[in-house]
Design a protein around this motif. Sequence first.
Motif, PDB file in Angstrom:
ATOM      1  N   GLY A   1      -9.142   4.739   8.015  1.00  0.00           N
ATOM      2  CA  GLY A   1      -8.825   4.790   6.871  1.00  0.00           C
ATOM      3  C   GLY A   1      -7.604   3.697   6.587  1.00  0.00           C
ATOM      4  O   GLY A   1      -7.732   2.846   5.780  1.00  0.00           O
ATOM      5  N   ILE A   2      -6.543   3.842   7.509  1.00  0.00           N
ATOM      6  CA  ILE A   2      -5.511   2.880   7.190  1.00  0.00           C
ATOM      7  C   ILE A   2      -5.960   1.421   7.751  1.00  0.00           C
ATOM      8  O   ILE A   2      -5.484   0.483   7.030  1.00  0.00           O
ATOM      9  CB  ILE A   2      -4.299   3.168   8.019  1.00  0.00           C
ATOM     10  CG1 ILE A   2      -3.309   2.261   7.565  1.00  0.00           C
ATOM     11  CG2 ILE A   2      -4.281   3.567   9.269  1.00  0.00           C
ATOM     12  CD1 ILE A   2      -1.802   2.767   7.040  1.00  0.00           C
TER      13      ILE A   2
ATOM     14  N   ILE B   1      -3.068   5.201   0.108  1.00  0.00           N
ATOM     15  CA  ILE B   1      -3.689   6.028   0.911  1.00  0.00           C
ATOM     16  C   ILE B   1      -3.077   7.591   0.984  1.00  0.00           C
ATOM     17  O   ILE B   1      -1.836   7.447   0.735  1.00  0.00           O
ATOM     18  CB  ILE B   1      -3.900   5.232   2.443  1.00  0.00           C
ATOM     19  CG1 ILE B   1      -4.482   6.131   3.327  1.00  0.00           C
ATOM     20  CG2 ILE B   1      -2.209   5.119   2.756  1.00  0.00           C
ATOM     21  CD1 ILE B   1      -4.864   5.227   4.577  1.00  0.00           C
TER      22      ILE B   1
ATOM     23  N   ILE C   1       0.883  -1.171   0.028  1.00  0.00           N
ATOM     24  CA  ILE C   1      -0.023  -0.063  -0.071  1.00  0.00           C
ATOM     25  C   ILE C   1       0.961   1.041  -0.076  1.00  0.00           C
ATOM     26  O   ILE C   1       1.817   1.407   0.723  1.00  0.00           O
ATOM     27  CB  ILE C   1      -0.902   0.041   1.228  1.00  0.00           C
ATOM     28  CG1 ILE C   1      -1.768  -1.209   1.314  1.00  0.00           C
ATOM     29  CG2 ILE C   1      -1.668   1.286   1.505  1.00  0.00           C
ATOM     30  CD1 ILE C   1      -2.677  -1.386   2.528  1.00  0.00           C
TER      31      ILE C   1
ATOM     32  N   SER D   1      -8.863   0.270   7.596  1.00  0.00           N
ATOM     33  CA  SER D   1      -9.865  -0.534   6.679  1.00  0.00           C
ATOM     34  C   SER D   1      -9.232  -1.172   5.454  1.00  0.00           C
ATOM     35  O   SER D   1      -9.370  -2.055   4.784  1.00  0.00           O
ATOM     36  CB  SER D   1     -10.954   0.204   6.299  1.00  0.00           C
ATOM     37  OG  SER D   1     -10.433   1.472   5.353  1.00  0.00           O
ATOM     38  N   ALA D   2      -8.021  -0.282   5.231  1.00  0.00           N
ATOM     39  CA  ALA D   2      -7.311  -0.547   3.758  1.00  0.00           C
ATOM     40  C   ALA D   2      -6.378  -1.876   4.013  1.00  0.00           C
ATOM     41  O   ALA D   2      -6.603  -2.806   3.176  1.00  0.00           O
ATOM     42  CB  ALA D   2      -6.240   0.561   3.529  1.00  0.00           C
TER      43      ALA D   2
ATOM     44  N   LYS E   1      -8.890  -4.929   4.231  1.00  0.00           N
ATOM     45  CA  LYS E   1      -9.336  -5.530   3.001  1.00  0.00           C
ATOM     46  C   LYS E   1      -8.291  -6.365   2.564  1.00  0.00           C
ATOM     47  O   LYS E   1      -8.787  -7.179   1.747  1.00  0.00           O
ATOM     48  CB  LYS E   1      -9.505  -4.021   2.161  1.00  0.00           C
ATOM     49  CG  LYS E   1     -10.302  -4.360   0.978  1.00  0.00           C
ATOM     50  CD  LYS E   1     -11.130  -3.111   0.684  1.00  0.00           C
ATOM     51  CE  LYS E   1     -12.393  -3.363   0.127  1.00  0.00           C
ATOM     52  NZ  LYS E   1     -12.958  -1.882   0.090  1.00  0.00           N
ATOM     53  N   LEU E   2      -6.892  -5.955   2.525  1.00  0.00           N
ATOM     54  CA  LEU E   2      -5.993  -6.803   1.942  1.00  0.00           C
ATOM     55  C   LEU E   2      -5.551  -7.938   2.569  1.00  0.00           C
ATOM     56  O   LEU E   2      -5.063  -8.901   2.258  1.00  0.00           O
ATOM     57  CB  LEU E   2      -4.673  -5.879   1.614  1.00  0.00           C
ATOM     58  CG  LEU E   2      -4.972  -4.632   0.598  1.00  0.00           C
ATOM     59  CD1 LEU E   2      -3.696  -4.187   0.475  1.00  0.00           C
ATOM     60  CD2 LEU E   2      -5.498  -5.379  -0.893  1.00  0.00           C
TER      61      LEU E   2
END
Lengths: 682, 118
Positions: free
Chosen positions: B109-110, B101, B78, B112-113, B116-117
Amino acid sequence: MNIDESMLDVYIYETQQLLEALENTLFEGESEKALGSDHINEIFRIMHTIKGASSMMEFEQLAKLAHALEDMFSHIREKGVPDGDWQGIFDVTFSAVSFFNGELAKLQDKSSADGDATDILNMVKAQLERLKKGSPAAVSGESESSAQENMEKLSDGAYMSVLLPGAEEPYYKLKLFFEEGCQMESIRALGVMESIKKACSRIAYIPENLDSDSASAEIVKNGFCVYLQTCENPDVIREIIETTLFLKTYSILPIEGDDEEIPASIRRANNQGDEARRGGNSESGAADNISNEFIAKQNFISVNVNKLDHLLNVVGEIVTAQSMVINNANFGDLDRSGFDAAAQQLHSLINELQDIVMSIRMMPMSTLFQKMRRLVREMAKKLGKNIHLEISGEETEVDKNVIDYLSDPLLHIIRNSVDHGIEDETVRAAAGKPARGKISLEAHTTGSDVIVTISDDGRGLQKEAILKKAQEKGLLTKPVEEMTDKEIFSLIFLPGFSTSSEVTEYSGRGVGMDVVRKNINQIGGSISLDSVEGKGTTHTIRIPLTLTIVDGMRFSVGKTSFIVPTVSVLSAVKPDPKDIITDPEGNEMIMLQGECYSLVRLKDFFNIEEGVTDINEGMCMHISSEDRDFCIFFDYLDGEYQVVVKPLPSYLQQCTSSLSGIGGCAILGDGSINLILDVNGL
Amino acid sequence: MAKIMIVDDAAFMRITIKNMLKKSSHEVVGEAETGKVAVERYKLLNPDIVTMDITMPEMDGITALKEIIKMDPSAKVIMVSAMGQEAMVREAVINGAKGFIVKPFKEEGIISAIDKLA
């Protein structure tokens, strides 16, 4: 705030480090009247880092300013400085650094960074405008259009896969929205394309040009729409899409191949993809070369000073505990040969530990010297003088506290040198001196002391003016004819000498030098001064390397043990009752070598119950404090020790009014607690 | 739970991200302060996810990304970018970054990012 408050310290520390590096680069550049490409890159990177961190900390003004500077240096990196006028760039960058430093100082004082960067921001923008205007129009136009071309090539070709003739695969329409505020939506869309294109045989999307400035806004408003043809199961596409970061919603629906909605482009075969990609790679290759030139500078971690203080305290305790264990070991008849060897080893290890802890607290003087460089630059500019500050020995390391204490005196002395010491260019020329004035700042260590010398080649001190002033103020203690030069010069350190501007007109000095001396004495240091009229002045400051380990004399009053720093002790004597004089108010004085000093009986001063009162039974010590010499009277002298100074426990510090005269405490090897005398408080 | 490596030349950013991730189920297994170190540590630590700053000394984030993807085509990187770095981010995305991001970002934000991965 999103971020832990404790992050503020890290933010401040790191930003200060970056600013310092930046300043170094600027000074270097200024002396060469230009910046090399690696320097420009470094400044760009520094501003970029500060921008990121400031925006995370929600310091909007700082982030904005960093952004503006980043833009400016980015422009310089690409287009250079067409008119070769670097001075404006240096000036505006220096002002920005001052602004940053000011705001950081505010933050450090626990107030908010409320400074308004608008003015300086406008200055930066004006510089950038000037740079842009100055760029030869043809060159910039050309490079811009070629960039445009490149982009078009990329966006046109890169994401179209070749359709195999005769393949009749189903079409899908994919529509997706990103989360609000995730930014750079067009590139996120590009990322989606990158990840799904492998699974698709044909693909097209709206907005068509993801590199256009409006693409992101369009995606935010209408979503990102992809038409694709694939033989894969749509679940495969779904799986890929779901790993997209900051994806809010998406839908994937099958559509008919002859649907009018499908853009014509999707039916066009295109082979340019690979070529365009190769072009992209070579571009990035150039960028790599640039960034490889960045110099790595971070080899340090930051540690909270409080933790180091604590560590030092604990190590001090260990030293004490060790000596208590070793000295009090009671083995009776047991064989203790093994113990002694082990104890010896423990002892040497602990010594080593102590040395390491002390060395951790050591900091190079470079930060402090850097500050002086800034000061000289700013003042010289303001006063229209041409001054060069020569620095040497900035790698000399001293305890962090020493640096803190030294800062003000140095500022003061250098300010004096710039303001009053160095003459204007015309005056210098008339005196046959080089037009450029020189101030040199030097540090080196000798044993347990650091010597800092500040010398200038200015007009020097005027003895007559000093003597005249001292006479007016009644500060002379002996006939003028008998005074040596050094004695005359040291008059300016006297508290009553002068703080008025009159003296600065004559000699250019004398402003608050008593404060300078006071500060330096406070940390057990001394300052002396030498000057030749017309040739310049040299200040020599001698300070101990560390404040936490002190050489002291130990003595007792009753059952209480005291330590007095050896630097304050002039002599110790067995007093003779004949030498004691009592004045009408009952104050005791003592005659020593023909001089009369007031006598302080510590027993009475500290209200200690035990202790001798008879002058015959006790001892006297001749003490020099910053403003006077006097004698203290106590029971007996115990000897000289090297002690680790510890602050008084906080519950005692709360009643400081009753504790004047005590500067701290120390635990000695025998486990005894000793109070450290603050001679200025007696 | 995923093993995370944080790459950033600014200690401030590394600590910030680390603190933010403390509230998630993920574990920060390593940090790197330059792209070069990141590539080396990647081999050693084999993290599940890497957060990669772009502008760094010695080796920038884009080059480091390429190196890492070369070693491990399935690497999940990311990018941590700032406004104004569109061109760089674009290049990162084309070269296999799983996403990016934009600073300033929030904890959610971070996390959830990475969720997700992971």
